[in-house]
Scaffold this motif. Structure first.
Motif, PDB file in Angstrom:
ATOM      1  N   ASP A  12     -12.340  63.099 -18.387  1.00 47.83           N
ATOM      2  CA  ASP A  12     -12.967  64.287 -17.804  1.00 47.83           C
ATOM      3  C   ASP A  12     -12.259  64.734 -16.520  1.00 47.83           C
ATOM      4  O   ASP A  12     -12.616  65.763 -15.951  1.00 47.83           O
ATOM      5  CB  ASP A  12     -14.439  64.011 -17.480  1.00 47.83           C
ATOM      6  N   SER A  13     -11.265  63.976 -16.061  1.00 47.38           N
ATOM      7  CA  SER A  13     -10.566  64.287 -14.813  1.00 47.38           C
ATOM      8  C   SER A  13      -9.331  65.145 -15.093  1.00 47.38           C
ATOM      9  O   SER A  13      -8.340  64.651 -15.639  1.00 47.38           O
ATOM     10  CB  SER A  13     -10.133  62.989 -14.118  1.00 47.38           C
ATOM     11  N   PRO A  14      -9.360  66.434 -14.710  1.00 47.07           N
ATOM     12  CA  PRO A  14      -8.195  67.275 -14.975  1.00 47.07           C
ATOM     13  C   PRO A  14      -6.942  66.786 -14.249  1.00 47.07           C
ATOM     14  O   PRO A  14      -5.834  66.876 -14.787  1.00 47.07           O
ATOM     15  CB  PRO A  14      -8.612  68.665 -14.505  1.00 47.07           C
ATOM     16  N   GLY A  15      -7.112  66.253 -13.058  1.00 45.37           N
ATOM     17  CA  GLY A  15      -5.961  65.748 -12.312  1.00 45.37           C
ATOM     18  C   GLY A  15      -5.309  64.562 -13.006  1.00 45.37           C
ATOM     19  O   GLY A  15      -4.077  64.496 -13.123  1.00 45.37           O
ATOM     20  N   LEU A  16      -6.106  63.627 -13.455  1.00 47.25           N
ATOM     21  CA  LEU A  16      -5.566  62.460 -14.166  1.00 47.25           C
ATOM     22  C   LEU A  16      -4.906  62.884 -15.470  1.00 47.25           C
ATOM     23  O   LEU A  16      -3.814  62.432 -15.807  1.00 47.25           O
ATOM     24  CB  LEU A  16      -6.662  61.424 -14.440  1.00 47.25           C
ATOM     25  N   LEU A  17      -5.560  63.788 -16.208  1.00 49.19           N
ATOM     26  CA  LEU A  17      -4.978  64.268 -17.466  1.00 49.19           C
ATOM     27  C   LEU A  17      -3.648  64.968 -17.223  1.00 49.19           C
ATOM     28  O   LEU A  17      -2.678  64.751 -17.961  1.00 49.19           O
ATOM     29  CB  LEU A  17      -5.957  65.205 -18.181  1.00 49.19           C
ATOM     30  N   LEU A  18      -3.592  65.809 -16.178  1.00 48.83           N
ATOM     31  CA  LEU A  18      -2.341  66.494 -15.851  1.00 48.83           C
ATOM     32  C   LEU A  18      -1.247  65.489 -15.516  1.00 48.83           C
ATOM     33  O   LEU A  18      -0.103  65.616 -15.978  1.00 48.83           O
ATOM     34  CB  LEU A  18      -2.548  67.472 -14.692  1.00 48.83           C
ATOM     35  N   TRP A  19      -1.587  64.471 -14.752  1.00 45.85           N
ATOM     36  CA  TRP A  19      -0.614  63.438 -14.392  1.00 45.85           C
ATOM     37  C   TRP A  19      -0.109  62.713 -15.633  1.00 45.85           C
ATOM     38  O   TRP A  19       1.093  62.493 -15.791  1.00 45.85           O
ATOM     39  CB  TRP A  19      -1.259  62.467 -13.392  1.00 45.85           C
ATOM     40  N   GLN A  20      -1.028  62.350 -16.520  1.00 47.64           N
ATOM     41  CA  GLN A  20      -0.638  61.630 -17.735  1.00 47.64           C
ATOM     42  C   GLN A  20       0.242  62.494 -18.642  1.00 47.64           C
ATOM     43  O   GLN A  20       1.261  62.033 -19.159  1.00 47.64           O
ATOM     44  CB  GLN A  20      -1.883  61.162 -18.500  1.00 47.64           C
ATOM     45  N   VAL A  21      -0.143  63.754 -18.819  1.00 49.33           N
ATOM     46  CA  VAL A  21       0.643  64.659 -19.661  1.00 49.33           C
ATOM     47  C   VAL A  21       2.006  64.920 -19.021  1.00 49.33           C
ATOM     48  O   VAL A  21       3.031  64.936 -19.710  1.00 49.33           O
ATOM     49  CB  VAL A  21      -0.127  65.980 -19.917  1.00 49.33           C
ATOM     50  N   THR A  22       2.026  65.102 -17.717  1.00 48.31           N
ATOM     51  CA  THR A  22       3.294  65.327 -17.008  1.00 48.31           C
ATOM     52  C   THR A  22       4.236  64.146 -17.197  1.00 48.31           C
ATOM     53  O   THR A  22       5.439  64.340 -17.437  1.00 48.31           O
ATOM     54  CB  THR A  22       3.046  65.588 -15.507  1.00 48.31           C
ATOM     55  N   ASN A  23       3.713  62.949 -17.110  1.00 47.62           N
ATOM     56  CA  ASN A  23       4.558  61.763 -17.319  1.00 47.62           C
ATOM     57  C   ASN A  23       5.147  61.743 -18.724  1.00 47.62           C
ATOM     58  O   ASN A  23       6.330  61.415 -18.905  1.00 47.62           O
ATOM     59  CB  ASN A  23       3.774  60.474 -17.053  1.00 47.62           C
ATOM     60  N   ARG A  24       4.348  62.070 -19.718  1.00 48.45           N
ATOM     61  CA  ARG A  24       4.846  62.113 -21.101  1.00 48.45           C
ATOM     62  C   ARG A  24       5.885  63.210 -21.275  1.00 48.45           C
ATOM     63  O   ARG A  24       6.907  63.032 -21.940  1.00 48.45           O
ATOM     64  CB  ARG A  24       3.686  62.301 -22.079  1.00 48.45           C
ATOM     65  N   TRP A  25       5.620  64.386 -20.680  1.00 47.27           N
ATOM     66  CA  TRP A  25       6.562  65.499 -20.776  1.00 47.27           C
ATOM     67  C   TRP A  25       7.885  65.148 -20.091  1.00 47.27           C
ATOM     68  O   TRP A  25       8.960  65.414 -20.628  1.00 47.27           O
ATOM     69  CB  TRP A  25       5.936  66.764 -20.171  1.00 47.27           C
ATOM     70  N   GLN A  26       7.808  64.533 -18.907  1.00 47.45           N
ATOM     71  CA  GLN A  26       9.030  64.143 -18.196  1.00 47.45           C
ATOM     72  C   GLN A  26       9.837  63.133 -19.002  1.00 47.45           C
ATOM     73  O   GLN A  26      11.071  63.212 -19.044  1.00 47.45           O
ATOM     74  CB  GLN A  26       8.690  63.587 -16.809  1.00 47.45           C
ATOM     75  N   ALA A  27       9.183  62.202 -19.647  1.00 45.48           N
ATOM     76  CA  ALA A  27       9.892  61.225 -20.487  1.00 45.48           C
ATOM     77  C   ALA A  27      10.594  61.932 -21.642  1.00 45.48           C
ATOM     78  O   ALA A  27      11.748  61.613 -21.980  1.00 45.48           O
ATOM     79  CB  ALA A  27       8.919  60.166 -21.014  1.00 45.48           C
ATOM     80  N   ALA A  28       9.933  62.907 -22.244  1.00 41.77           N
ATOM     81  CA  ALA A  28      10.554  63.667 -23.336  1.00 41.77           C
ATOM     82  C   ALA A  28      11.758  64.457 -22.824  1.00 41.77           C
ATOM     83  O   ALA A  28      12.809  64.503 -23.484  1.00 41.77           O
ATOM     84  CB  ALA A  28       9.523  64.599 -23.974  1.00 41.77           C
ATOM     85  N   GLN A  29      11.634  65.042 -21.651  1.00 43.36           N
ATOM     86  CA  GLN A  29      12.753  65.802 -21.074  1.00 43.36           C
ATOM     87  C   GLN A  29      13.929  64.878 -20.718  1.00 43.36           C
ATOM     88  O   GLN A  29      15.092  65.241 -20.938  1.00 43.36           O
ATOM     89  CB  GLN A  29      12.304  66.594 -19.840  1.00 43.36           C
ATOM     90  N   ARG A  30      13.619  63.714 -20.177  1.00 39.15           N
ATOM     91  CA  ARG A  30      14.700  62.752 -19.872  1.00 39.15           C
ATOM     92  C   ARG A  30      15.476  62.412 -21.134  1.00 39.15           C
ATOM     93  O   ARG A  30      16.709  62.364 -21.131  1.00 39.15           O
ATOM     94  CB  ARG A  30      14.139  61.484 -19.237  1.00 39.15           C
ATOM     95  N   ALA A  31      14.764  62.178 -22.226  1.00 40.67           N
ATOM     96  CA  ALA A  31      15.417  61.852 -23.497  1.00 40.67           C
ATOM     97  C   ALA A  31      16.250  63.027 -23.999  1.00 40.67           C
ATOM     98  O   ALA A  31      17.368  62.839 -24.495  1.00 40.67           O
ATOM     99  CB  ALA A  31      14.374  61.446 -24.533  1.00 40.67           C
ATOM    100  N   ALA A  32      15.731  64.232 -23.870  1.00 39.30           N
ATOM    101  CA  ALA A  32      16.459  65.422 -24.328  1.00 39.30           C
ATOM    102  C   ALA A  32      17.726  65.661 -23.514  1.00 39.30           C
ATOM    103  O   ALA A  32      18.735  66.127 -24.045  1.00 39.30           O
ATOM    104  CB  ALA A  32      15.546  66.649 -24.256  1.00 39.30           C
TER     105      ALA A  32
END
Length: 146
Positions: A12-32
């Motif tokens: 229910d925490s938008p900040g935590l969700l944003l942080w978690q999604v950002t980490n996943r997105w950054q990992a995908a970008q690093r791989a790309a």
């Protein structure tokens, strides 16, 4: 004693969700970007500079402003890109005290190759949003301005 959170669940925490999604997105970008031997922040500055340079000379301050990056970090990253001959710092044509920042031909080529991988990564990452993607993008622009 439990955590004194206003949320019943971490989901229910938008900040935590944003942080978690950002980490996943950054990992995908690093791989790309790995095949290009460039970090995401290096890509962002190189691509932004390539875009801005089409309209004329670019200062480091203008680059940092457009990329929304810290000026000191921008300077450090530009030094790295310069050491790889991807950018250079010619004299500014209208301000004798300033230096411009410019993309080299190799930098422009790299930016144009890497942007294909970055945009493909984004398309795959955000595909799950389907028809909600435009509204999500609008919401991100709203948050960026706040």
């Amino acid at each position: 004693m439990s955590l004194a959170s206003r949320h019943d669940s971490a989901d229910d925490s938008p900040g935590l969700l944003l942080w978690q999604v950002t980490n996943r997105w950054q990992a995908a970008q690093r791989a790309a970007l790995k095949p290009f031997d460039i970090t995401h922040v290096q890509f962002v500055l190189l691509a932004t500079l390539t875009y801005l340079q089409a309209s004329g000379p670019v200062t480091q301050k203008a680059l940092a402003g457009m990329a929304a990056t810290d000026p000191m970090m921008t300077s450090q990253v530009l030094r790295t890109l310069e050491s790889r001959n991807l950018v250079h710092r010619p004299a500014h044509p209208t301000d004798r005290r300033a230096r411009a920042v410019a993309v080299t031909e190799a930098g422009r080529d790299l930016a144009n190759q890497a942007v294909v991988a970055v945009e493909s990564c984004d398309a795959a990452f955000f595909a799950g949003l389907g028809d909600s993607l435009p509204a999500f993008t609008t919401a991100l622009r709203t948050l960026r301005q706040s």
